[in-house]
Every structure is written in C-alpha cells, then in structure tokens.
Enzyme design. Sequence first.
Site, PDB file in Angstrom:
ATOM      1  CG  ASN A  44       1.186  -3.397  -2.165  1.00  0.00           C
ATOM      2  OD1 ASN A  44       0.594  -3.716  -1.138  1.00  0.00           O
ATOM      3  ND2 ASN A  44       0.579  -2.795  -3.165  1.00  0.00           N
ATOM      4  CD  GLU A  46       1.151   1.527  -4.873  1.00  0.00           C
ATOM      5  OE1 GLU A  46       0.611   2.652  -4.810  1.00  0.00           O
ATOM      6  OE2 GLU A  46       0.641   0.554  -5.457  1.00  0.00           O
ATOM      7  CB  CYS A  55       5.777  -6.928  -5.211  1.00  0.00           C
ATOM      8  SG  CYS A  55       5.463  -6.347  -6.880  1.00  0.00           S
ATOM      9  CD  GLU A  57       3.802 -11.067  -4.459  1.00  0.00           C
ATOM     10  OE1 GLU A  57       3.981  -9.852  -4.208  1.00  0.00           O
ATOM     11  OE2 GLU A  57       3.005 -11.468  -5.320  1.00  0.00           O
ATOM     12  CB  CYS A  88       4.386  -9.258 -10.721  1.00  0.00           C
ATOM     13  SG  CYS A  88       5.918  -8.804  -9.871  1.00  0.00           S
ATOM     14  CB  CYS A  91       7.114 -11.460  -7.056  1.00  0.00           C
ATOM     15  SG  CYS A  91       6.991  -9.766  -6.460  1.00  0.00           S
TER      16      CYS A  91
HETATM   17  N1  THU Z   1       1.925  -5.905  -6.442  1.00  0.00           N
HETATM   18  C1  THU Z   1       2.385  -6.766  -5.488  1.00  0.00           C
HETATM   19  O1  THU Z   1       2.577  -6.377  -4.328  1.00  0.00           O
HETATM   20  N2  THU Z   1       2.624  -8.043  -5.845  1.00  0.00           N
HETATM   21  C2  THU Z   1       2.433  -8.553  -7.095  1.00  0.00           C
HETATM   22  O2  THU Z   1       2.787  -9.696  -7.358  1.00  0.00           O
HETATM   23  C3  THU Z   1       1.785  -7.733  -8.109  1.00  0.00           C
HETATM   24  C4  THU Z   1       1.686  -6.290  -7.813  1.00  0.00           C
HETATM   25  C5  THU Z   1       1.669  -4.517  -6.061  1.00  0.00           C
HETATM   26  C6  THU Z   1       2.609  -3.528  -6.686  1.00  0.00           C
HETATM   27  C7  THU Z   1       1.765  -2.263  -6.683  1.00  0.00           C
HETATM   28  O3  THU Z   1       1.912  -1.621  -5.424  1.00  0.00           O
HETATM   29  C8  THU Z   1       0.345  -2.754  -6.815  1.00  0.00           C
HETATM   30  O4  THU Z   1       0.381  -4.142  -6.486  1.00  0.00           O
HETATM   31  C9  THU Z   1      -0.254  -2.573  -8.203  1.00  0.00           C
HETATM   32  O5  THU Z   1       0.571  -3.103  -9.173  1.00  0.00           O
END
Ligand code: THU
Length: 131
Positions: A44, A46, A55, A57, A88, A91
Amino acid sequence: MGVSGGELVRRAREVMQNAYAPYSRFHVGAAIEAEDGTVHVGCNVENASYGLTICAERMAVGAAVAAGKRSLVRVVVATGIEPPATPCGACRQLLAEFGLDLEIIAVGPSSERRWTLRDLLPEAFTRESLT
Ligand code: THU
C-alpha cells in the site's frame, strides 16, 4: 510450473515491509501468482491527500498487468493483524476483472484464511454484465 504457497506468502510478507503507510501505519503486502508461475507484488502507498491511497492488492494487479500477465491464479495478502485482513471492496472489484476463480489467501502473523474471489464478491459486476 508454479511457486509454492510458502514462497508466495514469503513474497507478500517481504513486500509488506516496503509499505508506505505513515498515516494509518497499517502495512499491507500482496503477492499475485500468474498462470505461468510468475509472481507480482505490491504494497500500500498512502498520500497526504488521504483519498489517493492505493491498496497493496491494486498495486500488485498493476504490476502483473504491466508485466503482460492477465491470467491470475492466486493472491496472498499479508497484514500484521489477526484474524488476517481481507481485501477491501475496491480491490475485490479490481481483481474480479481477471477472474472470479482467483484464490485469495489472507495471512496474519499466525494464521491464514482462504476463499475464492467468487465467495468474497457474490453477484459481481463484470465485463459480462456489459454485454
Ligand atoms: N489497505 C490495503 O492495502 N488493502 C486492503 O485491502 C485494505 C486496506 C491499505 C490502505 C491503507 O493504506 C491502509 O491499508 C489502511 O486502510
């Protein structure tokens, strides 16, 4: 020719270390195995403009497609929580583009959970929906 499940888990945990998550501090790593046995990873990323966060994925799907791989077999998603976090909704939808038979394996520090994408995204909207 494929990679072992253990190798895919190792790659997902390895790339999780590179997550850029200064805001949530929630690190995620994803490793996708394509049909030809190649592995494509993502973490991920940000952003100060929070909504731009990508994310793990989706980064991994981008890496696979950029490498010319569209037949995806398995994805391991690694997080540091128990029970292991599931992908999520956004994804799941992006992964669905490349087939609902995809095996999804969520791993935490001490356990794992498995599904097919079909189980995690019932009644999916796909390219077939457009015809
Ligand atoms: N996140 C992912 O990388 N994948 C997911 O399926 C759920 C959330 C990340 C996004 C963000 O950087 C952190 O997790 C918190 O939501």
